[in-house]
Design a protein around this motif. Sequence first.
Motif, short mmCIF file in Angstrom:
data_model
loop_
_atom_site.label_atom_id
_atom_site.label_comp_id
_atom_site.label_asym_id
_atom_site.label_seq_id
_atom_site.Cartn_x
_atom_site.Cartn_y
_atom_site.Cartn_z
N HIS A 90 0.96 -0.98 0.12
CA HIS A 90 -0.15 -0.06 -0.14
C HIS A 90 0.76 1.38 0.04
CE1 HIS A 90 -4.16 -2.16 1.43
NE2 HIS A 90 -3.44 -2.88 0.61
N GLN A 91 1.86 1.40 0.63
CA GLN A 91 2.79 2.29 0.54
C GLN A 91 3.49 2.67 -0.74
OE1 GLN A 91 5.54 1.14 3.86
NE2 GLN A 91 4.48 2.34 5.40
N ASN A 94 0.69 4.24 -2.63
CA ASN A 94 0.49 5.82 -2.26
C ASN A 94 1.71 6.46 -2.70
OD1 ASN A 94 -1.89 6.10 -0.55
ND2 ASN A 94 -0.83 4.64 1.10
N GLN A 95 3.07 6.04 -2.53
CA GLN A 95 4.22 6.94 -3.06
C GLN A 95 3.90 7.14 -4.41
OE1 GLN A 95 6.45 8.16 -1.43
NE2 GLN A 95 7.37 9.04 -3.13
N LEU A 97 1.03 7.53 -6.19
CA LEU A 97 0.12 8.60 -6.32
C LEU A 97 0.18 9.80 -5.43
CD1 LEU A 97 -2.84 5.86 -6.37
CD2 LEU A 97 -1.74 7.10 -8.38
N LYS A 98 1.46 10.10 -4.92
CA LYS A 98 1.57 11.24 -4.28
C LYS A 98 0.90 12.46 -4.56
CE LYS A 98 5.73 12.77 -3.30
NZ LYS A 98 7.30 12.93 -2.94
N ILE A 101 -3.19 12.14 -4.93
CA ILE A 101 -3.51 11.93 -3.34
C ILE A 101 -3.79 13.31 -2.89
CG2 ILE A 101 -3.25 11.10 -1.26
CD1 ILE A 101 -2.06 8.68 -2.18
N GLN A 102 -3.11 14.43 -3.12
CA GLN A 102 -3.25 15.74 -2.34
C GLN A 102 -4.48 16.35 -2.78
OE1 GLN A 102 0.01 18.25 -3.90
NE2 GLN A 102 1.51 16.82 -2.96
N LEU A 107 -8.87 7.34 -0.36
CA LEU A 107 -8.59 6.22 -1.15
C LEU A 107 -8.53 4.97 -0.49
CD1 LEU A 107 -7.04 5.78 -3.85
CD2 LEU A 107 -4.87 6.05 -2.56
N ARG A 108 -9.18 3.90 -1.39
CA ARG A 108 -9.20 2.66 -0.75
C ARG A 108 -8.16 1.63 -1.55
NH1 ARG A 108 -15.48 1.33 -0.78
NH2 ARG A 108 -16.18 2.89 0.98
N ILE A 109 -7.44 1.11 -1.06
CA ILE A 109 -6.18 0.00 -1.90
C ILE A 109 -6.56 -1.08 -1.44
CG2 ILE A 109 -3.86 -0.17 -2.40
CD1 ILE A 109 -3.54 2.90 -1.32
#
Length: 116
Positions: A90-91, A94-95, A97-98, A101-102, A107-109
């Motif tokens: 997940h990290q 997230n990275q 889509l940094k 995401i702002q 967000l569901r992963i």
Amino acid sequence: MLACKRSLTGTMLSALRGLRSNQVVVSGRVQQRCLSTHTDGEARIRNVLKEKFPLAASLKVVDISGGCGAMYEIHIESSEFKGKRTIQQHQLVNQALKEEIQGMHGLRIFTDIPKD
């Protein structure tokens, strides 16, 4: 009261059957609904993830905020996650889509490793 509950249940079941069969009832008429329509946000996120995870066997991005781009659900299956715990997978997402995401509310992963 019992008759009302039965009627409501029947109505809900009919609606669920319509969703499963890819149909929508509008004013008594059955219409096909298009499930292949993607929002710009979904396409943008999909492109970023395809670039960051080129080995992805499966990728699905869905705007679950009704099309406004506030919340997305991502399902990604990639061999690049092999040997990593779920939180690490997940990290990585997230990275990747940094920037995107702002502007999101949530967000569901869901990540997975392809079955051989």
